[in-house]
Design a protein around this motif. Structure first.
Motif, PDB file in Angstrom:
ATOM      1  N   GLU A   1       1.051  -1.051  -0.114  1.00  0.00           N
ATOM      2  CA  GLU A   1       0.008  -0.005   0.187  1.00  0.00           C
ATOM      3  C   GLU A   1       0.750   1.055   0.076  1.00  0.00           C
ATOM      4  N   PRO A   2       1.509   1.498  -1.099  1.00  0.00           N
ATOM      5  CA  PRO A   2       2.391   2.863  -1.201  1.00  0.00           C
ATOM      6  C   PRO A   2       1.820   4.225  -0.704  1.00  0.00           C
ATOM      7  N   GLU A   3       0.573   4.211  -0.810  1.00  0.00           N
ATOM      8  CA  GLU A   3      -0.145   5.488  -0.584  1.00  0.00           C
ATOM      9  C   GLU A   3      -0.002   5.833   0.951  1.00  0.00           C
ATOM     10  N   PHE A   4       0.282   4.781   1.802  1.00  0.00           N
ATOM     11  CA  PHE A   4       0.532   5.134   3.116  1.00  0.00           C
ATOM     12  C   PHE A   4       1.670   5.806   3.401  1.00  0.00           C
ATOM     13  N   ALA A   5       2.760   5.902   2.546  1.00  0.00           N
ATOM     14  CA  ALA A   5       3.887   6.833   2.629  1.00  0.00           C
ATOM     15  C   ALA A   5       3.482   8.172   3.017  1.00  0.00           C
ATOM     16  N   PHE A   6       2.334   8.524   2.202  1.00  0.00           N
ATOM     17  CA  PHE A   6       2.083  10.055   2.250  1.00  0.00           C
ATOM     18  C   PHE A   6       1.291  10.226   3.619  1.00  0.00           C
ATOM     19  N   GLU A   7       0.697   9.258   4.137  1.00  0.00           N
ATOM     20  CA  GLU A   7      -0.219   9.211   5.482  1.00  0.00           C
ATOM     21  C   GLU A   7       1.061   9.380   6.518  1.00  0.00           C
ATOM     22  N   LEU A   8       2.040   8.498   6.417  1.00  0.00           N
ATOM     23  CA  LEU A   8       2.883   8.856   7.336  1.00  0.00           C
ATOM     24  C   LEU A   8       3.885   9.849   7.340  1.00  0.00           C
ATOM     25  N   LEU A   9       4.067  10.479   6.252  1.00  0.00           N
ATOM     26  CA  LEU A   9       4.791  11.817   5.815  1.00  0.00           C
ATOM     27  C   LEU A   9       3.936  12.995   6.621  1.00  0.00           C
ATOM     28  N   ALA A  10       2.638  12.722   6.353  1.00  0.00           N
ATOM     29  CA  ALA A  10       1.709  13.998   6.660  1.00  0.00           C
ATOM     30  C   ALA A  10       1.790  13.954   8.359  1.00  0.00           C
ATOM     31  N   LYS A  11       2.097  12.617   8.951  1.00  0.00           N
ATOM     32  CA  LYS A  11       2.046  12.635  10.363  1.00  0.00           C
ATOM     33  C   LYS A  11       3.152  13.226  10.909  1.00  0.00           C
ATOM     34  N   VAL A  12       4.468  12.726  10.213  1.00  0.00           N
ATOM     35  CA  VAL A  12       5.724  13.681  10.717  1.00  0.00           C
ATOM     36  C   VAL A  12       5.729  15.180  10.505  1.00  0.00           C
ATOM     37  N   ILE A  13       5.084  15.499   9.638  1.00  0.00           N
ATOM     38  CA  ILE A  13       5.091  16.920   9.426  1.00  0.00           C
ATOM     39  C   ILE A  13       4.234  17.546  10.249  1.00  0.00           C
ATOM     40  N   ARG A  14       3.082  17.058  10.867  1.00  0.00           N
ATOM     41  CA  ARG A  14       2.326  17.648  11.786  1.00  0.00           C
ATOM     42  C   ARG A  14       3.140  17.652  13.153  1.00  0.00           C
ATOM     43  N   ARG A  15       3.983  16.599  13.423  1.00  0.00           N
ATOM     44  CA  ARG A  15       4.531  16.492  14.596  1.00  0.00           C
ATOM     45  C   ARG A  15       5.590  17.566  14.580  1.00  0.00           C
ATOM     46  N   ALA A  16       6.086  17.565  13.509  1.00  0.00           N
ATOM     47  CA  ALA A  16       7.303  18.608  13.299  1.00  0.00           C
ATOM     48  C   ALA A  16       6.900  20.140  13.569  1.00  0.00           C
ATOM     49  N   ARG A  17       5.582  20.480  12.979  1.00  0.00           N
ATOM     50  CA  ARG A  17       5.105  21.592  13.139  1.00  0.00           C
ATOM     51  C   ARG A  17       4.625  22.083  14.530  1.00  0.00           C
ATOM     52  N   ALA A  18       4.260  20.902  15.281  1.00  0.00           N
ATOM     53  CA  ALA A  18       3.784  21.034  16.666  1.00  0.00           C
ATOM     54  C   ALA A  18       5.050  21.389  17.471  1.00  0.00           C
ATOM     55  N   ALA A  19       6.114  20.501  17.078  1.00  0.00           N
ATOM     56  CA  ALA A  19       7.360  20.899  17.823  1.00  0.00           C
ATOM     57  C   ALA A  19       7.865  22.334  17.782  1.00  0.00           C
ATOM     58  N   THR A  20       7.698  22.850  16.579  1.00  0.00           N
ATOM     59  CA  THR A  20       8.210  24.378  16.188  1.00  0.00           C
ATOM     60  C   THR A  20       7.459  25.219  16.958  1.00  0.00           C
ATOM     61  N   VAL A  21       5.940  24.939  17.117  1.00  0.00           N
ATOM     62  CA  VAL A  21       5.030  26.061  17.768  1.00  0.00           C
ATOM     63  C   VAL A  21       5.483  25.942  19.173  1.00  0.00           C
ATOM     64  N   GLY A  22       5.926  24.562  20.015  1.00  0.00           N
ATOM     65  CA  GLY A  22       6.440  24.772  21.181  1.00  0.00           C
ATOM     66  C   GLY A  22       7.603  25.060  21.499  1.00  0.00           C
ATOM     67  N   LEU A  23       8.558  24.893  20.719  1.00  0.00           N
ATOM     68  CA  LEU A  23       9.781  25.615  21.043  1.00  0.00           C
ATOM     69  C   LEU A  23       9.676  27.332  20.676  1.00  0.00           C
ATOM     70  N   ARG A  24       8.785  27.632  19.693  1.00  0.00           N
ATOM     71  CA  ARG A  24       8.455  29.206  19.922  1.00  0.00           C
ATOM     72  C   ARG A  24       7.932  29.627  21.184  1.00  0.00           C
ATOM     73  N   GLU A  25       6.934  28.936  21.792  1.00  0.00           N
ATOM     74  CA  GLU A  25       6.316  29.293  22.986  1.00  0.00           C
ATOM     75  C   GLU A  25       7.551  29.515  24.017  1.00  0.00           C
ATOM     76  N   ILE A  26       8.510  28.329  24.044  1.00  0.00           N
ATOM     77  CA  ILE A  26       9.426  28.525  25.032  1.00  0.00           C
ATOM     78  C   ILE A  26      10.229  29.644  24.765  1.00  0.00           C
ATOM     79  N   ALA A  27      10.415  30.074  23.519  1.00  0.00           N
ATOM     80  CA  ALA A  27      11.507  31.104  23.465  1.00  0.00           C
ATOM     81  C   ALA A  27      10.763  32.386  23.484  1.00  0.00           C
ATOM     82  N   LEU A  28       9.426  32.701  23.235  1.00  0.00           N
ATOM     83  CA  LEU A  28       8.911  33.922  23.196  1.00  0.00           C
ATOM     84  C   LEU A  28       7.775  34.323  24.526  1.00  0.00           C
TER      85      LEU A  28
END
Length: 227
Positions: free
Chosen positions: A125-152
């Motif tokens: 099911e190669p389309e699952f690669a996009f699902e997995l990638l989307a999850k990683v991107i969402r978590r990376a975005r959440a981590a960025t927001v968290g770091l911004r909160e701590i910094a600012l």
């Protein structure tokens, strides 16, 4: 070392039909979970340790998990919590070390998927690669927001955001029906428990927050922007 509810031995594979239908999963993730090995863990079991190398993904079927880091003095920073339908461990599938520790917050049942099993699933099911990638991107975005909160943001700003995110409109104000513990809040915003308790007590004294008989929080008006 983990302390599963039964033993550290993996249980047999779970057919897709045996995975509770109410779990919020995409069809492809459900089929991946069916390829895994189911393990049960007691509350408070740490089954992923930051810095270790591993090639397994854990899909939550029941229970709740936390991802966190801890220093030598036992002070904890909590990155996120996960429930049924979520998965953890994907960041180490590249062969690198675990980015955080993960432990159970409640008795949990997880489907353990190895990298070889994931590769087989992606081939089918190669389309699952996009699902997995989307999850990683969402978590990376959440981590960025968290770091911004701590910094600012100061501690109050981070605490205010957590309260605002949890509060829902009710009776002309807002209510947090099941507020997190002071320790959980402290771990999630990177400060001490005593500091959280002090800020919340100040909000009570100022009439911004009231603790209800059942333990919930009542917010009669918007919290101040600064404290």
């Amino acid at each position: 070392m983990p302390h599963p509810l039964t033993s550290d031995r993996a249980l047999p594979d779970v057919p897709a039909a045996d995975i509770p239908p109410g779990i919020p999963m995409t069809p492809s993730l459900r089929r991946l979970a069916a390829r895994g090995i189911v393990r049960r863990y007691r509350r408070g079991t740490q089954f992923i340790t930051e810095g270790d190398h591993g090639d397994t993904l854990f899909i939550v079927l029941e229970g709740r998990l936390k991802a966190f880091s801890e220093d030598a003095d036992g002070r904890e920073v909590r990155y996120a919590e996960y429930g049924p339908g979520d998965y953890v461990g994907e960041m180490s599938l590249d062969g690198g070390p675990r980015a955080a520790s993960v432990a159970t917050l409640a008795p949990s049942r997880l489907a353990m998927v190895t990298r070889a099993t994931l590769h087989a699933h992606l081939a089918a099911e190669p389309e699952f690669a996009f699902e997995l990638l989307a999850k990683v991107i969402r978590r990376a975005r959440a981590a960025t927001v968290g770091l911004r909160e701590i910094a600012l943001n100061d501690v109050y700003g981070r605490l205010k955001r957590r309260i605002d995110d949890a509060a829902v409109p009710a009776d002309g104000g807002r209510r947090v029906a099941e507020p997190p513990s002071h320790a959980t809040l402290a771990a999630s915003i990177g400060c001490t428990r005593s500091m959280v308790s002090r800020v919340l007590k100040d909000l009570e004294r100022g009439g911004w927050l009231a603790v209800e008989p059942g333990g919930g929080w009542w917010l009669p008006r918007e919290l101040p922007a600064k404290w």
